[in-house]
Design a protein around this motif. Structure first.
Motif, mmCIF file in Angstrom:
data_model
loop_
_atom_site.group_PDB
_atom_site.id
_atom_site.type_symbol
_atom_site.label_atom_id
_atom_site.label_comp_id
_atom_site.label_asym_id
_atom_site.label_seq_id
_atom_site.Cartn_x
_atom_site.Cartn_y
_atom_site.Cartn_z
ATOM 1 N N CYS A 56 -1.855 -6.643 -0.213
ATOM 2 C CA CYS A 56 -2.240 -5.226 -0.310
ATOM 3 C C CYS A 56 -3.756 -5.072 -0.352
ATOM 4 O O CYS A 56 -4.329 -4.202 0.314
ATOM 5 C CB CYS A 56 -1.615 -4.594 -1.546
ATOM 6 S SG CYS A 56 0.159 -4.318 -1.422
ATOM 7 N N LEU A 84 2.288 -2.131 5.078
ATOM 8 C CA LEU A 84 3.690 -1.746 5.170
ATOM 9 C C LEU A 84 4.624 -2.847 4.681
ATOM 10 O O LEU A 84 5.628 -2.592 4.011
ATOM 11 C CB LEU A 84 4.040 -1.382 6.614
ATOM 12 C CG LEU A 84 3.408 -0.101 7.168
ATOM 13 C CD1 LEU A 84 3.715 0.036 8.652
ATOM 14 C CD2 LEU A 84 3.924 1.124 6.406
ATOM 15 N N PRO A 123 4.802 -3.741 0.265
ATOM 16 C CA PRO A 123 5.728 -2.976 -0.587
ATOM 17 C C PRO A 123 7.186 -3.167 -0.185
ATOM 18 O O PRO A 123 8.075 -3.192 -1.053
ATOM 19 C CB PRO A 123 5.280 -1.516 -0.371
ATOM 20 C CG PRO A 123 3.871 -1.606 0.099
ATOM 21 C CD PRO A 123 3.822 -2.850 0.926
ATOM 22 N N ALA A 126 7.477 -2.369 -6.197
ATOM 23 C CA ALA A 126 7.200 -1.753 -4.898
ATOM 24 C C ALA A 126 6.475 -0.425 -5.073
ATOM 25 O O ALA A 126 5.538 -0.120 -4.321
ATOM 26 C CB ALA A 126 8.503 -1.550 -4.125
ATOM 27 N N ALA A 127 6.892 0.370 -6.068
ATOM 28 C CA ALA A 127 6.250 1.661 -6.313
ATOM 29 C C ALA A 127 4.807 1.476 -6.747
ATOM 30 O O ALA A 127 3.911 2.221 -6.324
ATOM 31 C CB ALA A 127 7.027 2.429 -7.375
ATOM 32 N N THR A 155 2.740 0.467 -3.712
ATOM 33 C CA THR A 155 2.547 1.621 -2.841
ATOM 34 C C THR A 155 1.503 2.566 -3.416
ATOM 35 O O THR A 155 0.638 3.080 -2.693
ATOM 36 C CB THR A 155 3.872 2.374 -2.651
ATOM 37 O OG1 THR A 155 4.854 1.469 -2.112
ATOM 38 C CG2 THR A 155 3.705 3.550 -1.709
ATOM 39 N N THR A 156 1.555 2.772 -4.728
ATOM 40 C CA THR A 156 0.564 3.622 -5.393
ATOM 41 C C THR A 156 -0.826 3.019 -5.279
ATOM 42 O O THR A 156 -1.809 3.731 -5.030
ATOM 43 C CB THR A 156 0.930 3.816 -6.874
ATOM 44 O OG1 THR A 156 2.244 4.381 -6.966
ATOM 45 C CG2 THR A 156 -0.059 4.736 -7.573
ATOM 46 N N GLY A 198 -2.089 3.577 -1.728
ATOM 47 C CA GLY A 198 -2.470 4.959 -1.506
ATOM 48 C C GLY A 198 -3.765 5.313 -2.200
ATOM 49 O O GLY A 198 -4.643 5.978 -1.627
#
Length: 314
Positions: free
Chosen positions: A72, A118, A121, A133-134, A137-138, A141
């Motif tokens: 990430c 992509l 996560p 995963a959340a 993703t946070t 973002g």
């Protein structure tokens, strides 16, 4: 001598260094900032604090989340360098970054960064848990928003970078289903803010009176304000840690010494030692400060030993 000399901070190879010979893969690797991967060791923080670090399941999950967080972070670096390629080409040192130098094309950087962003996560949802995963993703973002606009917003930029460190420390607990202590979150969060603001302060001190600050906001922050932030953060981190250490009161009967309480001494000494670099304006990357100063590294090892004994209740 009674007074220990502080070792000067050395310059290290980084993505802004002159390009080496190499192909596309070498350029992608350099853009992914391998030296920054050491920060992801924070994923073991929560399991270590809970004494649940050495089972096979824990080690497997932590190795996995380390790799996923690294992917990430690499995705963010690739997108950031692709977005800033034109501006970096006009910068005296950033023009040597692989994307700006043409070793990695902008479309390739975007494509590889997008794929990593992509896949990581998705892999976390499949191999770990929805919570992991959340969080990833946070993180993605938030960091992408930072690259686009938040890095230009006073105070918010400090909060975003600090939150990135805190997320690294949280994800190991989420992966293993370990409840996260309020004192753990407070100490980790403000400890991260201390290091982030100390680095910003050092950059501001070094760039004072010079043109071409490496960060746009350095011209808007004052050194007095940044000094206030790192001093405040250091104080709150120490307070949070001391409250954790004293929370259980007396010495457990099975413990030889009150390691929880004694570890406060090492923790405070580490903060004070790190503050020497901050005060002198030489607090660069946190990992460089810790690894390049022998006294600070030794204090850190003593703290780790005391903390481990406290967790083990030895």
């Amino acid at each position: 001598m009674a007074e220990t000399a502080v070792l000067p901070q050395r310059t290290h190879e980084d993505p802004s260094a002159p390009p080496r010979k190499g192909g596309l893969l070498a350029g992608l690797l350099r853009t992914a900032r391998p030296r920054q991967w050491v920060k992801n060791i924070l994923v073991v923080a929560a399991p270590a604090a809970a004494g649940e670090l050495f089972s096979r399941h824990a080690l497997t999950q932590l190795a996995l989340v380390f790799l996923l967080f690294t992917a990430c972070a690499a995705a963010v670096y690739l997108v950031n360098d692709a977005r800033d390629a034109e501006a970096d080409r006009a910068h005296p040192t950033k023009r040597h970054r692989p994307v700006a130098a043409g070793q990695v094309s902008v479309p390739v950087a975007y494509a590889v960064g997008g794929c990593l962003g992509l896949l990581a996560p998705a892999a976390a949802a499949w191999l770990c848990s929805p919570a992991v995963a959340a969080l990833l993703t946070t993180y993605l973002g938030m960091q992408l928003a930072y690259c686009v606009s938040l890095k230009h917003v006073l105070v918010v930029d400090l909060a975003v970078v600090t939150t990135g460190f805190l997320m690294r420390a949280m994800i190991g607990g989420l992966a293993l289903g370990i409840p996260l202590s309020r004192w753990f979150l407070i100490t980790t969060g403000f400890g991260a803010l201390f290091m982030v603001s100390a680095k910003r302060y050092s950059e501001a001190v070094q760039m004072a009176g010079k043109a071409g600050a490496t960060r746009a906001l350095l011209t808007e922050y004052t050194t007095g304000y940044l000094r206030f932030v790192w001093q405040l953060a250091a104080g709150v981190a120490v307070l949070g840690y001391c409250l954790w250490a004293m929370e259980e009161g007396g010495v457990p009967h099975t413990s030889v010494l009150p390691w929880r309480q004694l570890s406060m001494v090492a923790f405070v000494l580490a903060i004070l030692r790190y503050a020497v670099f901050a005060d002198r304006g030489t607090a660069g990357e946190p990992e460089d400060v810790v690894l390049r100063d022998r006294a600070l590294a030794l204090i850190g090892l003593v703290w780790v030993a005391m903390y481990g004994l406290a967790v083990a209740n030895w």
